[in-house]
Design a protein around this motif. Structure first.
Motif, PDB file in Angstrom:
ATOM      1  N   THR A 138       0.791  -1.214   0.000  1.00 26.81           N
ATOM      2  CA  THR A 138       0.000   0.000   0.000  1.00 26.81           C
ATOM      3  C   THR A 138       0.824   1.265   0.000  1.00 26.81           C
ATOM      4  OG1 THR A 138      -1.748  -1.116   1.193  1.00 26.81           O
ATOM      5  CG2 THR A 138      -1.778   1.258   1.263  1.00 26.81           C
ATOM      6  N   ASN A 145      -6.997  -0.526 -11.192  1.00 23.26           N
ATOM      7  CA  ASN A 145      -8.391  -0.116 -11.234  1.00 23.26           C
ATOM      8  C   ASN A 145      -9.017  -0.294  -9.854  1.00 23.26           C
ATOM      9  OD1 ASN A 145     -11.390  -0.423 -11.758  1.00 23.26           O
ATOM     10  ND2 ASN A 145     -10.684   0.033 -13.840  1.00 23.26           N
ATOM     11  N   GLU A 146      -9.695   0.729  -9.373  1.00 21.49           N
ATOM     12  CA  GLU A 146     -10.277   0.662  -8.026  1.00 21.49           C
ATOM     13  C   GLU A 146     -11.335  -0.427  -7.905  1.00 21.49           C
ATOM     14  OE1 GLU A 146     -11.580   4.377  -6.375  1.00 21.49           O
ATOM     15  OE2 GLU A 146      -9.871   5.462  -7.217  1.00 21.49           O
ATOM     16  N   SER A 147     -12.025  -0.740  -8.988  1.00 22.47           N
ATOM     17  CA  SER A 147     -13.097  -1.741  -8.926  1.00 22.47           C
ATOM     18  C   SER A 147     -12.560  -3.166  -8.877  1.00 22.47           C
ATOM     19  CB  SER A 147     -14.052  -1.582 -10.110  1.00 22.47           C
ATOM     20  OG  SER A 147     -13.401  -1.884 -11.329  1.00 22.47           O
ATOM     21  N   ALA A 182      -8.980  -3.889  -7.783  1.00 23.68           N
ATOM     22  CA  ALA A 182      -7.729  -4.007  -7.034  1.00 23.68           C
ATOM     23  C   ALA A 182      -7.842  -4.949  -5.833  1.00 23.68           C
ATOM     24  CB  ALA A 182      -7.250  -2.635  -6.572  1.00 23.68           C
ATOM     25  N   LYS A 183      -8.941  -4.893  -5.110  1.00 22.92           N
ATOM     26  CA  LYS A 183      -9.088  -5.755  -3.933  1.00 22.92           C
ATOM     27  C   LYS A 183      -9.204  -7.217  -4.347  1.00 22.92           C
ATOM     28  CE  LYS A 183     -11.661  -6.267   0.397  1.00 22.92           C
ATOM     29  NZ  LYS A 183     -12.140  -7.658   0.210  1.00 22.92           N
ATOM     30  N   PRO A 187     -12.523   1.441   1.569  1.00 16.99           N
ATOM     31  CA  PRO A 187     -12.432   1.954   0.190  1.00 16.99           C
ATOM     32  C   PRO A 187     -11.350   3.016   0.013  1.00 16.99           C
ATOM     33  CG  PRO A 187     -14.721   1.787   0.864  1.00 16.99           C
ATOM     34  CD  PRO A 187     -13.896   1.541   2.095  1.00 16.99           C
ATOM     35  N   VAL A 202      -8.105   1.360  -0.807  1.00 12.67           N
ATOM     36  CA  VAL A 202      -8.051   0.916  -2.198  1.00 12.67           C
ATOM     37  C   VAL A 202      -7.739   2.087  -3.116  1.00 12.67           C
ATOM     38  CG1 VAL A 202      -9.359  -0.120  -4.083  1.00 12.67           C
ATOM     39  CG2 VAL A 202      -9.639  -0.982  -1.753  1.00 12.67           C
ATOM     40  N   LYS A 203      -8.399   3.213  -2.864  1.00 13.44           N
ATOM     41  CA  LYS A 203      -8.177   4.398  -3.696  1.00 13.44           C
ATOM     42  C   LYS A 203      -6.722   4.844  -3.623  1.00 13.44           C
ATOM     43  CE  LYS A 203     -10.018   9.023  -4.583  1.00 13.44           C
ATOM     44  NZ  LYS A 203     -11.066  10.008  -4.203  1.00 13.44           N
ATOM     45  N   ASP A 204      -6.146   4.890  -2.422  1.00 10.90           N
ATOM     46  CA  ASP A 204      -4.742   5.284  -2.261  1.00 10.90           C
ATOM     47  C   ASP A 204      -3.809   4.286  -2.929  1.00 10.90           C
ATOM     48  OD1 ASP A 204      -5.572   7.467  -0.835  1.00 10.90           O
ATOM     49  OD2 ASP A 204      -5.089   6.617   1.132  1.00 10.90           O
ATOM     50  N   VAL A 218      -4.355   2.356  -5.574  1.00  6.09           N
ATOM     51  CA  VAL A 218      -4.362   2.514  -7.028  1.00  6.09           C
ATOM     52  C   VAL A 218      -3.705   3.825  -7.439  1.00  6.09           C
ATOM     53  CG1 VAL A 218      -5.850   2.782  -9.046  1.00  6.09           C
ATOM     54  CG2 VAL A 218      -6.362   1.021  -7.339  1.00  6.09           C
TER      55      VAL A 218
END
Length: 250
Positions: free
Chosen positions: A20, A137-139, A141-142, A165, A168-170, A172
């Motif tokens: 991360t 991609n944020e959708s 990545a997890k 969330p 995840v945004k950070d 990406v």
């Protein structure tokens, strides 16, 4: 003398949130928290450069000894590809993702996440290339962390953190800070029925780098294996000599 650029942060195995704090597979980092060395002019005995001849790779002719595909894809041809496979490309976000009939992906979820690749050299190649759009991609990545990164306590810790969330945004955003990456070419470094190492040439707005991408066969699919050393060397690429050109975006 070769010029090198190093990202100054702890190796993944010493840092919490190892995927991360900086970038992911993309950004020529392939795993956040991993030291990155970008070599511009490698000396003999150093990292392989774009103009070097491809290493000898065994052409496996037998079927895999064990491990069925998680979605039932047949292993198929066990020849290491020396030319680009027939490929269809789809944009996942802004990054092109490959599909090769019979090699994968065997499953594409509604959110665009792709997984399940044939237990073959071409399957390993397509799986390696798919890490690029999935981790960017944020959708997806997890799910990428869950289903496409090899098991480890560090991976599990990061996966838990990505229930947030914002995390995840950070994640990406760090990996795409250099710009939108696109695959340009590949070459195999090694292959056997349990692992594959493929050099992927990735282009950014400011140039190209070759990223050594190790894939391991685990739980019926090819998964990305972060470097155990905590150091990932990536060559600056000025020519695609010695590589097989393979790209979905011109």
């Amino acid at each position: 003398m070769q010029d090198q650029e190093m990202v100054d942060r702890k190796p993944w195995y010493m840092a919490k949130g190892w995927l991360t704090a900086s970038a992911v597979f993309i950004g020529a980092l392939a795993a956040a928290g991993v030291y990155l060395v970008v070599t511009q002019d490698a000396q003999p005995g150093g990292a392989v450069t774009a103009s070097s001849p491809s290493p000898a790779v065994p052409k496996v002719s037998s079927s895999p000894a064990e491990g069925d595909s998680v979605c039932g894809l047949e292993a198929g041809d066990q020849t290491v590809p020396e030319s680009a496979p027939a490929t269809s490309w789809d944009l996942v976000g802004k990054v092109a993702a490959p599909s090769v009939e019979g090699s994968g992906p065997g499953v594409v979820d509604d959110d665009g996440f792709r997984y399940c690749f044939a237990h073959s050299p071409t399957g390993a190649l397509v799986a390696a290339a798919t890490q690029l759009p999935m981790s960017a991609n944020e959708s997806t990545a997890k799910q990428w962390m869950d289903k496409s990164v090899a098991d480890s306590p560090e991976r599990d810790e990061e996966l838990q953190a990505m229930t947030d969330p914002a995390r995840v945004k950070d994640f990406v955003a760090a990996g795409t800070a250099r710009g939108v990456p696109q695959l340009r070419a590949f070459r195999f470094i090694s292959y056997d029925q349990t692992s594959a190492v493929v050099d992927l040439v990735v282009e950014y707005p400011d140039g190209m780098v070759a990223i050594p991408s190790e894939m391991t066969w685990q739980d019926g699919d090819w998964r990305y294996q972060p470097p155990a050393s905590g150091r990932l060397a990536a060559d600056t690429v000025r020519t695609l000599d010695g590589y097989v050109e393979w790209s979905g975006v011109s």
